[in-house]
Design an enzyme around this catalytic site. Structure first.
Site, PDB file in Angstrom:
ATOM      1  N   ARG A 158       0.814  -1.236   0.000  1.00 34.52           N
ATOM      2  CA  ARG A 158       0.000   0.000   0.000  1.00 34.52           C
ATOM      3  C   ARG A 158       0.841   1.277   0.000  1.00 34.52           C
ATOM      4  O   ARG A 158       0.359   2.358   0.354  1.00 34.52           O
ATOM      5  CB  ARG A 158      -0.985   0.028   1.171  1.00 34.52           C
ATOM      6  N   LYS A 164       1.874  11.363 -11.272  1.00 35.70           N
ATOM      7  CA  LYS A 164       1.013  10.475 -12.066  1.00 35.70           C
ATOM      8  C   LYS A 164       1.811   9.211 -12.370  1.00 35.70           C
ATOM      9  O   LYS A 164       2.890   9.280 -12.964  1.00 35.70           O
ATOM     10  CB  LYS A 164       0.601  11.139 -13.378  1.00 35.70           C
ATOM     11  N   GLU A 178       6.808  18.226 -25.165  1.00 37.49           N
ATOM     12  CA  GLU A 178       6.207  18.555 -23.860  1.00 37.49           C
ATOM     13  C   GLU A 178       6.731  19.905 -23.346  1.00 37.49           C
ATOM     14  O   GLU A 178       6.023  20.621 -22.632  1.00 37.49           O
ATOM     15  CB  GLU A 178       6.482  17.446 -22.834  1.00 37.49           C
ATOM     16  N   LYS A 208       5.353  23.143 -14.338  1.00 38.49           N
ATOM     17  CA  LYS A 208       4.629  21.940 -13.894  1.00 38.49           C
ATOM     18  C   LYS A 208       4.442  21.942 -12.373  1.00 38.49           C
ATOM     19  O   LYS A 208       3.364  21.592 -11.880  1.00 38.49           O
ATOM     20  CB  LYS A 208       5.349  20.670 -14.344  1.00 38.49           C
ATOM     21  N   GLU A 227      -5.916  16.760 -10.448  1.00 40.86           N
ATOM     22  CA  GLU A 227      -6.557  17.115 -11.717  1.00 40.86           C
ATOM     23  C   GLU A 227      -8.070  17.269 -11.616  1.00 40.86           C
ATOM     24  O   GLU A 227      -8.824  16.606 -12.320  1.00 40.86           O
ATOM     25  CB  GLU A 227      -6.181  16.087 -12.806  1.00 40.86           C
ATOM     26  N   ARG A 265      -4.885  21.333 -13.741  1.00 42.69           N
ATOM     27  CA  ARG A 265      -3.901  20.329 -14.176  1.00 42.69           C
ATOM     28  C   ARG A 265      -4.286  19.700 -15.515  1.00 42.69           C
ATOM     29  O   ARG A 265      -3.422  19.251 -16.273  1.00 42.69           O
ATOM     30  CB  ARG A 265      -3.719  19.239 -13.107  1.00 42.69           C
ATOM     31  N   ASN A 293      -2.847  18.350 -20.472  1.00 45.02           N
ATOM     32  CA  ASN A 293      -3.263  17.347 -21.464  1.00 45.02           C
ATOM     33  C   ASN A 293      -3.524  17.936 -22.831  1.00 45.02           C
ATOM     34  O   ASN A 293      -4.128  17.282 -23.688  1.00 45.02           O
ATOM     35  CB  ASN A 293      -4.534  16.641 -20.989  1.00 45.02           C
ATOM     36  N   HIS A 306      -3.255  15.779 -25.867  1.00 45.07           N
ATOM     37  CA  HIS A 306      -3.036  14.404 -25.411  1.00 45.07           C
ATOM     38  C   HIS A 306      -4.181  13.452 -25.754  1.00 45.07           C
ATOM     39  O   HIS A 306      -3.957  12.255 -25.886  1.00 45.07           O
ATOM     40  CB  HIS A 306      -2.764  14.376 -23.902  1.00 45.07           C
ATOM     41  N   HIS A 325      -3.052  10.333 -27.409  1.00 44.25           N
ATOM     42  CA  HIS A 325      -3.240   8.989 -26.847  1.00 44.25           C
ATOM     43  C   HIS A 325      -3.958   8.092 -27.848  1.00 44.25           C
ATOM     44  O   HIS A 325      -3.661   6.900 -27.958  1.00 44.25           O
ATOM     45  CB  HIS A 325      -4.034   9.056 -25.537  1.00 44.25           C
ATOM     46  N   HIS A 360       5.652   8.998 -27.436  1.00 45.07           N
ATOM     47  CA  HIS A 360       4.602   9.792 -26.781  1.00 45.07           C
ATOM     48  C   HIS A 360       4.678  11.263 -27.232  1.00 45.07           C
ATOM     49  O   HIS A 360       3.662  11.860 -27.611  1.00 45.07           O
ATOM     50  CB  HIS A 360       4.759   9.666 -25.260  1.00 45.07           C
TER      51      HIS A 360
HETATM   52  P1  NAD Z   1      10.741   6.058 -22.610  1.00 38.07           P
HETATM   53  O1  NAD Z   1      10.685   5.918 -21.172  1.00 38.07           O
HETATM   54  O2  NAD Z   1      10.251   4.927 -23.446  1.00 38.07           O
HETATM   55  O3  NAD Z   1      12.243   6.400 -23.039  1.00 38.07           O
HETATM   56  C1  NAD Z   1      12.529   6.600 -24.389  1.00 38.07           C
HETATM   57  C2  NAD Z   1      13.690   5.734 -24.860  1.00 38.07           C
HETATM   58  O4  NAD Z   1      14.920   6.318 -24.453  1.00 38.07           O
HETATM   59  C3  NAD Z   1      13.699   4.318 -24.321  1.00 38.07           C
HETATM   60  O5  NAD Z   1      14.162   3.447 -25.302  1.00 38.07           O
HETATM   61  C4  NAD Z   1      14.697   4.422 -23.182  1.00 38.07           C
HETATM   62  O6  NAD Z   1      15.280   3.172 -22.863  1.00 38.07           O
HETATM   63  C5  NAD Z   1      15.709   5.348 -23.758  1.00 38.07           C
HETATM   64  N1  NAD Z   1      16.483   6.126 -22.809  1.00 38.07           N
HETATM   65  C6  NAD Z   1      16.071   6.647 -21.650  1.00 38.07           C
HETATM   66  N2  NAD Z   1      17.024   7.419 -21.130  1.00 38.07           N
HETATM   67  C7  NAD Z   1      18.072   7.361 -21.955  1.00 38.07           C
HETATM   68  C8  NAD Z   1      19.350   7.965 -21.965  1.00 38.07           C
HETATM   69  N3  NAD Z   1      19.717   8.828 -21.018  1.00 38.07           N
HETATM   70  N4  NAD Z   1      20.180   7.673 -22.975  1.00 38.07           N
HETATM   71  C9  NAD Z   1      19.801   6.836 -23.981  1.00 38.07           C
HETATM   72  N5  NAD Z   1      18.595   6.263 -24.038  1.00 38.07           N
HETATM   73  C10 NAD Z   1      17.751   6.526 -23.041  1.00 38.07           C
HETATM   74  O7  NAD Z   1       9.920   7.341 -23.119  1.00 38.07           O
HETATM   75  P2  NAD Z   1       9.732   8.798 -22.509  1.00 38.07           P
HETATM   76  O8  NAD Z   1       9.510   9.671 -23.676  1.00 38.07           O
HETATM   77  O9  NAD Z   1      10.767   9.148 -21.524  1.00 38.07           O
HETATM   78  O10 NAD Z   1       8.370   8.674 -21.703  1.00 38.07           O
HETATM   79  C11 NAD Z   1       7.165   8.386 -22.339  1.00 38.07           C
HETATM   80  C12 NAD Z   1       6.226   7.806 -21.317  1.00 38.07           C
HETATM   81  O11 NAD Z   1       5.970   8.752 -20.300  1.00 38.07           O
HETATM   82  C13 NAD Z   1       4.871   7.414 -21.896  1.00 38.07           C
HETATM   83  O12 NAD Z   1       4.498   6.174 -21.406  1.00 38.07           O
HETATM   84  C14 NAD Z   1       3.949   8.493 -21.376  1.00 38.07           C
HETATM   85  O13 NAD Z   1       2.630   8.053 -21.224  1.00 38.07           O
HETATM   86  C15 NAD Z   1       4.580   8.818 -20.049  1.00 38.07           C
HETATM   87  N6  NAD Z   1       4.279  10.145 -19.549  1.00 38.07           N
HETATM   88  C16 NAD Z   1       3.882  10.243 -18.269  1.00 38.07           C
HETATM   89  C17 NAD Z   1       3.619  11.488 -17.731  1.00 38.07           C
HETATM   90  C18 NAD Z   1       3.255  11.596 -16.281  1.00 38.07           C
HETATM   91  O14 NAD Z   1       2.873  12.682 -15.858  1.00 38.07           O
HETATM   92  N7  NAD Z   1       3.396  10.554 -15.501  1.00 38.07           N
HETATM   93  C19 NAD Z   1       3.773  12.633 -18.507  1.00 38.07           C
HETATM   94  C20 NAD Z   1       4.187  12.497 -19.826  1.00 38.07           C
HETATM   95  C21 NAD Z   1       4.448  11.242 -20.340  1.00 38.07           C
HETATM   96  N1  GLY Z   2       1.520  14.946 -17.923  1.00 39.34           N
HETATM   97  C1  GLY Z   2       0.244  15.355 -17.465  1.00 39.34           C
HETATM   98  C2  GLY Z   2       0.181  15.551 -15.999  1.00 39.34           C
HETATM   99  O1  GLY Z   2       1.120  15.323 -15.286  1.00 39.34           O
HETATM  100  O2  GLY Z   2      -0.840  15.932 -15.510  1.00 39.34           O
END
Ligand code: NAD
Ligand code: GLY
Length: 361
Positions: free
Chosen positions: A118, A140, A182, A224, A234, A238, A242, A245, A249, A262
């Site tokens: 938990r 998130k 972003e 942010k 949200e 917040r 999006n 998005h 999505h 993404h």
């Molecule tokens: P990712 O985590 O897939 O990373 C992108 C690629 O880069 C991967 O192949 C990874 O292994 C590689 N990588 C990472 N760091 C590296 C480095 N320093 N050097 C070389 N390669 C590296 O993608 P992302 O764009 O970081 O994240 C996308 C994800 O984040 C999606 O799932 C999206 O839904 C999520 N997201 C979440 C939020 C949130 O608020 N939680 C906000 C935006 C996006």
């Molecule tokens: N990336 C959208 C949020 O954090 O709300």
């Protein structure tokens, strides 16, 4: 090193931004309360940065979980691998999880931390630009479902975010561009001055100028952090994060997770949102839409939706979105560059026109 604060009362936490932070063991230990630590990362990042993190954690009893790399593995099944390790190693409730990676690892690691017994403490060490400017901040966490992106998850805040600018050196250009999508979002939704700065400095950012990147990361995190402090779960402002998005999505889910990054899907979706904003008379000039599209193009991001997704499929996919209420699609749109709306109930006719005409030959 720059330190920003996400102000959430007793759950407030710092975002550290700077160079060489992975090697600063005191930064990590400041936020770890007991001996048991698990580092969750993936097959790509482990050979690059895991040893530096482990070196900074010599005083702890550390386990690692190395997941396969890719959005398609952001599932409950792979989060279960983290639980398997924690249980096999008898990790207790006061243990700490460190998510070392991009947004995929951050979202999965955070979700595992939220659920294990938990809730155990977790630290974000974001390694992509996208993760440093967005996903690691704000709590998130979650995974995808075949029927919808990020549909299973929890709000769960980290103890801190450690954004080491040096790790971006190994990020490829496509990933850097995806992160910039972003970054541009913050300018569009609430910060005209930052959008203009981005327009004027995009070449410098693409050339990976360190001070320019550091500025963009700080500005993004500041925006942010302010939004999250005002509306953690949200219920209002917040949702503006999006922008683009819901379209994005739909593109990610409809094309198969991992086909579009993404940030790429968000870039296309933001252009669609801008087109719709103009169509509805919110944006008052075609020039505003052109300016937005031009900036994404300059970054090298895609700006038109995939041919494979027709209007009906888009609508079907957009119907699965966390902002929707009682089946009504609700979107974040733009009143002007630097000012987003809250979720708007969109008339189906106008949305269909954008889906049918924007970016279609
Ligand atoms: P990712 O985590 O897939 O990373 C992108 C690629 O880069 C991967 O192949 C990874 O292994 C590689 N990588 C990472 N760091 C590296 C480095 N320093 N050097 C070389 N390669 C590296 O993608 P992302 O764009 O970081 O994240 C996308 C994800 O984040 C999606 O799932 C999206 O839904 C999520 N997201 C979440 C939020 C949130 O608020 N939680 C906000 C935006 C996006
Ligand atoms: N990336 C959208 C949020 O954090 O709300």
């Amino acid at each position: 090193m720059k330190e920003l604060l996400v102000e959430l009362g007793h759950r407030s936490y710092p975002i550290y931004i700077g160079a060489g932070l992975l090697n600063q063991s005191e930064l990590l230990s400041k936020h770890i309360k007991a001996k048991q630590v698990v580092v969750v990362t993936n097959e790509t990042i482990a050979p690059l940065y895991l040893s530096a993190v482990l070196k900074s954690l010599q005083a702890y009893n550390v386990e690692t979980v190395i997941l396969p790399d890719g959005e398609q593995y952001k599932t409950l099944e792979f989060v279960t691998h983290i639980f398997d390790k924690l249980l096999a190693c008898k990790f207790s409730r006061n243990s700490t999880l460190i998510a070392l990676g991009g947004g995929v690892i951050g979202d999965m690691g955070g979700f595992a931390a939220a659920c294990y017994q938990r809730g155990i403490a977790f630290l974000q060490i974001p390694t992509t630009l996208l993760a440093q400017v967005d996903s690691s901040v704000g709590g998130k966490t979650g995974v995808n479902h075949p029927l919808g992106k990020n549909m299973i998850g929890a709000f769960y805040q980290p103890q801190c975010v450690i954004a080491d600018a040096d790790v971006l050196d190994t990020l490829d250009d496509r990933q850097l561009a995806a992160g910039l999508a972003e970054v541009i979002k913050y300018g569009l939704i609430r910060d005209l001055e930052f959008f203009e700065w981005l327009e004027n400095n995009i070449d410098v950012l693409l050339a990976r100028d360190k001070p320019a990147l550091a500025y963009a990361i700080q500005k993004s995190c500041l925006n942010k952090a302010e939004i999250v402090a005002e509306d953690e779960t949200e219920t209002g402002i917040r949702a503006t994060l999006n922008l683009g998005h819901t379209f994005g999505h739909a593109i990610e889910t409809g094309s198969g997770y991992g086909t579009y990054l993404h940030g790429e899907a968000v870039a296309i979706g933001t252009c669609q949102a801008a087109d719709l904003s103009r169509r509805l008379g919110l944006l008052d000039s075609d020039y505003a839409v052109e300016r937005i599209i031009a900036l994404f193009i300059k970054v090298g991001l895609p700006v038109t939706p995939p041919e494979s997704l027709d209007t009906d499929r888009f609508l079907e996919l957009m119907a699965v979105d966390k902002k929707n209420v009682d089946g009504q699609i609700r979107l974040i749109l733009l009143k002007e560059i630097g000012l987003a709306t809250l979720p708007v109930d969109v008339a189906l006719d106008s949305l269909k026109m954008t889906l049918k005409t924007y970016g279609r030959r």
